[in-house]
Design a protein around this motif. Sequence first.
Motif, short mmCIF file in Angstrom:
data_model
loop_
_atom_site.label_atom_id
_atom_site.label_comp_id
_atom_site.label_asym_id
_atom_site.label_seq_id
_atom_site.Cartn_x
_atom_site.Cartn_y
_atom_site.Cartn_z
N THR A 52 0.82 -1.28 -0.02
CA THR A 52 0.08 -0.17 0.08
C THR A 52 0.98 1.22 -0.06
O THR A 52 0.60 2.28 -0.51
CB THR A 52 -0.82 -0.16 1.20
OG1 THR A 52 -1.42 -1.32 1.36
CG2 THR A 52 -1.92 1.09 1.01
N ARG A 53 1.93 1.09 0.71
CA ARG A 53 2.87 2.45 0.85
C ARG A 53 3.55 2.76 -0.48
O ARG A 53 3.72 3.69 -0.95
CB ARG A 53 4.07 1.95 1.78
CG ARG A 53 4.87 3.26 2.39
CD ARG A 53 5.88 2.88 3.32
NE ARG A 53 6.74 4.06 3.69
CZ ARG A 53 7.77 3.96 4.29
NH1 ARG A 53 8.04 2.82 4.85
NH2 ARG A 53 8.62 5.15 4.43
N ALA A 54 3.81 1.40 -1.19
CA ALA A 54 4.46 1.34 -2.57
C ALA A 54 3.34 2.26 -3.45
O ALA A 54 3.88 3.23 -4.12
CB ALA A 54 4.88 0.34 -3.04
N SER A 55 2.09 1.85 -3.63
CA SER A 55 1.27 2.41 -4.40
C SER A 55 1.09 3.85 -3.86
O SER A 55 1.00 4.80 -4.75
CB SER A 55 0.08 1.56 -4.25
OG SER A 55 -0.98 2.16 -3.22
N ALA A 56 1.17 4.39 -2.67
CA ALA A 56 1.00 5.79 -2.24
C ALA A 56 2.06 6.64 -2.90
O ALA A 56 2.11 7.70 -3.36
CB ALA A 56 1.05 5.71 -0.65
N GLY A 57 3.32 5.89 -2.62
CA GLY A 57 4.70 6.47 -3.47
C GLY A 57 4.51 6.81 -4.97
O GLY A 57 4.98 7.75 -5.29
N ALA A 58 4.00 5.63 -5.51
CA ALA A 58 3.79 5.78 -6.95
C ALA A 58 2.86 7.12 -7.31
O ALA A 58 3.17 7.87 -8.14
CB ALA A 58 3.34 4.60 -7.47
N ALA A 59 1.65 7.26 -6.50
CA ALA A 59 0.89 8.20 -6.72
C ALA A 59 1.38 9.55 -6.42
O ALA A 59 1.36 10.42 -7.32
CB ALA A 59 -0.31 8.00 -5.69
N LEU A 60 2.38 9.57 -5.33
CA LEU A 60 3.11 10.70 -5.13
C LEU A 60 4.10 11.18 -6.37
O LEU A 60 4.05 12.34 -6.53
CB LEU A 60 3.85 10.55 -3.87
CG LEU A 60 3.57 10.97 -2.56
CD1 LEU A 60 4.12 10.48 -1.31
CD2 LEU A 60 2.99 12.60 -2.54
N LYS A 61 4.81 10.40 -6.85
CA LYS A 61 5.41 10.59 -8.02
C LYS A 61 4.63 10.98 -8.98
O LYS A 61 5.13 11.84 -9.72
CB LYS A 61 6.28 9.10 -8.38
CG LYS A 61 7.37 9.40 -9.27
CD LYS A 61 8.44 8.21 -9.05
CE LYS A 61 9.51 8.26 -10.24
NZ LYS A 61 10.18 9.88 -9.96
N GLU A 62 3.66 10.23 -9.33
CA GLU A 62 2.77 10.93 -10.48
C GLU A 62 2.38 12.31 -10.27
O GLU A 62 2.35 13.20 -11.00
CB GLU A 62 1.38 9.90 -10.69
CG GLU A 62 0.78 10.42 -11.76
CD GLU A 62 -0.55 9.55 -11.91
OE1 GLU A 62 -0.69 8.46 -11.36
OE2 GLU A 62 -1.43 9.88 -12.80
N ILE A 63 1.90 12.59 -9.02
CA ILE A 63 1.80 14.04 -8.69
C ILE A 63 2.43 15.00 -8.91
O ILE A 63 2.49 15.87 -9.46
CB ILE A 63 1.01 14.23 -7.38
CG1 ILE A 63 -0.34 13.22 -7.29
CG2 ILE A 63 0.59 15.50 -7.10
CD1 ILE A 63 -0.99 13.28 -5.81
N ASP A 64 4.06 14.56 -8.39
CA ASP A 64 5.22 15.34 -8.49
C ASP A 64 5.50 15.64 -10.18
O ASP A 64 5.48 16.75 -10.46
CB ASP A 64 6.30 14.69 -8.34
CG ASP A 64 6.72 15.22 -6.82
OD1 ASP A 64 6.13 16.07 -6.30
OD2 ASP A 64 7.81 14.40 -6.16
N THR A 65 5.02 14.53 -10.89
CA THR A 65 5.27 14.97 -12.52
C THR A 65 4.44 15.74 -12.98
O THR A 65 4.65 16.68 -13.64
CB THR A 65 5.14 13.55 -13.23
OG1 THR A 65 6.06 12.67 -12.52
CG2 THR A 65 5.76 13.77 -14.64
N LEU A 66 3.03 15.63 -12.32
CA LEU A 66 1.97 16.60 -12.89
C LEU A 66 2.13 18.01 -12.59
O LEU A 66 1.68 18.88 -13.25
CB LEU A 66 0.83 15.77 -12.48
CG LEU A 66 0.21 14.78 -13.13
CD1 LEU A 66 -1.19 14.03 -12.10
CD2 LEU A 66 -0.35 15.03 -14.45
N GLN A 67 2.58 17.96 -11.36
CA GLN A 67 2.93 19.21 -10.97
C GLN A 67 3.94 20.26 -11.59
O GLN A 67 3.78 21.40 -12.14
CB GLN A 67 3.50 19.24 -9.21
CG GLN A 67 2.34 19.38 -8.44
CD GLN A 67 2.89 19.75 -6.89
OE1 GLN A 67 3.92 19.15 -6.69
NE2 GLN A 67 2.10 20.50 -6.36
N ALA A 68 5.03 19.36 -11.96
CA ALA A 68 5.99 20.13 -12.93
C ALA A 68 5.16 20.48 -14.29
O ALA A 68 5.20 21.47 -14.84
CB ALA A 68 7.22 19.25 -13.06
#
Lengths: 379, 623
Positions: A309-325
């Motif tokens: 679950t933590r890994a999928s939260a991390g993946a989501a975080l990474k996606e949002i990071d990219t989207l933010q950029a």
Amino acid sequence: MRISTAGTFSSAATYMMGRQSDLAKLSTQISSGQRILTPSDDPAGAARVIELENTKARGDQLRINQTSSINTLSQAESFLGNIGDAYADMQDILAQAGNATYSDSDRKILAAELAARRDALSGLSISRDADGQPLFGSRLVRVSNSRELDVSLNSNALFGRVRDGNGVFAASADSANAGATSISAGTVADAAALDGNSYDIVVHDNVGVLTYDIINTATTATVSSGNAFSNGGTISVAGMSVKITGSPADGDSYHLMASTTRSVFQTLDDMIQALKAPVSDDVSRAQLSANIAAGLAQLDQAAETAHLTRASAGAALKEIDTLQAVNAVQDEQLQIQIAGVRDLDYTKAVTDLSQRQLVLDAAQRAYSKTLGHSLFEYL
Amino acid sequence: MTGSLLQVALSGIQAAQLGLNTTSHNIANVNTPNYNRQVTSQSSTPPVYFGAGFAGSGVRVDAITRSYSDLLTGQLRAAESQSTRSTVYAQTVDQLNSFVGDSNGSVTGAMSDFFGALQLVTTSPGDAAARQAVYASAQSVVQRFRGVDRNLTQLRDDINQRAENLVTDINSRTQEIADLGTRIVAATASGRPPNDLLDQRDAMLGELNRLARISVTAQADGSISVYLGNGQALLNGSIAQKLAMAENPLETAAPTLGVKSGSIVVSLAGNGEVGGELGGLLSARDEALTSVTVAVGRMARVFTDAINERNHLGIDPAGNAGGDIFAIDPPVAAAAASTSGSASIAVTIIDAHALKASDYRVDATASGYTVTRLSDSQQQAFASAPITIDGLRFDVTGAPTTGDRFGVRAVSDAVSTLRLAIGDATKIASASSLRIDSLSANKGTGVASVAIDSDDPALHDAAQLVFDGAGQVTITTAAGSTVLAYTAGTPIVMNGWSVYMRGTPAAGDTFQLDANTNTDGDNRNAVALAALETSEMVPGMSFNGMYAALVVDIGTKGREATAARDANEGLATSVGAAREAISGVNLDEEALNLMSYQQAYQAAGRMIGIANNLFDTILSISS
């Protein structure tokens, strides 16, 4: 052509007023900095500005959503990390309890410690985020115009539906066994051969020679019989492998059951009970270590669930990071586009202004010269 | 002999005096609008026969006439009424542009705030402050819509009032022209043109022409006939017609121009052809104002419908099903005064997303009904009621008589009834009304989530989804079992919901779909509400697109109106200059005339002196 005197004056007035209204419009444009004052100045441009400003406003909103979901997800991530740590601590306690030199009272202390950890975990399971929203619940976050991220955390999946055994099957010694033995958690030797059925391993003591039979519990059919038993040897059935160590008594049986789900709190409660039970002989000692092994396996599964679950939260975080950029770049682009459509080109506007001023000035001079003379001056 | 010499000199003095008089009249009227320069025409008087031949007997003034061109006056009238019409039209469209283009007061800004506030609710669905922001911005959406509507209604009322005033003005001016006409006819009978009376009438016609375009035909006796731009006779000699604004209950409460016949007002066709200030007002009202009104009305209807529909699909924090957030009255159908049958029409919106930006007219015919969409005058025939057209359904009760006519205000007066249907922010259904969970005996890794797509009678029926692990899923509800194909990655769709699976469900794995009761932290419906901002609301357009289309439409109309105004002003100016070239007073020319008449006068005066000398000479001989 005859020129009418009144006409000359009125056409002069009309013309000069026309130039003055041009000047007034230019100065309004210059002082507001905008080229489009009303939609009729540039209908397509005005509509484009509306579209662009709306897109920009949506981008701003998405940025707020992204920030908020980053907060939520980071909290969830650190929270899941805490849970993982809690599981590791509990596994330490269980491993200590397996120590043969510990007395009943030592284990009681460990049981009390485990109970305290259990309560702490149950406290974590109703955590809320900084906005006061429960961390566990159905949550969607719109992070881009076309993407909704599911950041739901399901407490049932995390705590309530933890698989027992090794996640595929659970190996256990029958509680009525007379021999002091332990059975390993087992591994999947051949995933393709798994059939989801439960099997029993029954040991027979044939005048000092130990053999075992394997029985399909659903059909009660004997799968194989008379296999030679060796202490710590691998026993395989339907793709599952386990090891039984110790010396089993005649009729001792072991169960391999398809993994089901249980609450991690249920497991912990069972463990606390198991640690509190007094150990009087080899059999009860074997029972205890079998229980501890099962508990450790289940905590492994729970930790694994938290980890995934933590890994999928991390993946989501990474996606949002990219989207933010991406969003930041888009925002900049939109700003430039809006400025390009709506804002005034000052150089051109100021040039226009001085040109029109010049024309008005010239017209005023010309009119004052031509209109200033009349034959009546000579009468 | 000297007697006649004195006569000749006197005629010269008189002619010069008249010339001076005319010139000074011209000079005095140099700034009088519509003044036509006057000139004296003079000729030599018939000669007297002497033995030696004919001797001249002096000069006489034949007539004082106006320098006047019928052709140019007619052209100038056409250009001036056109110019007034386009100026008034452009002014009105300018006003509309400022209502629509004002980013502070625009509807789209408020809608953007509303959706922004909903987005905040998605980040913290339980936060009372975030909900309050939605409530406040919903209020401001209503206020903006109502504000735009107020502006539009006020503009419409202004136009109607101004039209009313103009009609009164036109009537009294027509009467004045008729009265003046009788004096002109009497004066013309003298055989000489009553120049200044004619000028006065031309000036009055010019002013009338600015109110509404007229064409004038003159008779030999000096009387005239005046016709309106749409062909209606306004004045026939001394008989003046009375105009009036006729109530028209059918189309957006827009009174049309009519002619009074006793106490009855007969509506005239071709209001757009009227021209002048009145024509400009009426066409601005019927073209530009109406197109904005219906576009804004449609937006209000679609917005209300979309938000309410989505809110119905969720549950609020108290666990109650969501209700309406906005309310708007259903469209009304009004019967024309001439309707004789007993029928009435009830209008229902069956699909707000199919609405067009238009009102409708329903005519009962011998073979059923003809429905006219007013925005593009497209007609469609129906054999019987109920009539469904453009997302609307018309139910007819009672029996219509052929020729009966009904106006359906589908969107035009929608905004005036727009209001909030909620009293506080707790009624925003932020949570989804469905939940799905796996059973504890499940062996696979499948995790399910559910989304609501549309309202369905069976939406909230509990359902069990059992996977067979071989590409099929059995869905069991109270109504029975349904077997659907299941492909990983494709949602399972039924009863208005979609179930999305992550992971792999094993054979026999079961998921239970139920009405949701736990709203804590659930933001799924709020996300769906917020997503409406970018969804397609009417074919090809989101809310924002609809508004942008409105801005383009009215902006283009404004641009065209300004261009037409400038062009017509230019035309009027150039025709005016051509008229002025003939009829206008040039002071330099008049100064020259003045000098020339003065010199003629002086010379004629000198003649009298000479005649006197001659007479003295004769007398001195005899004494």
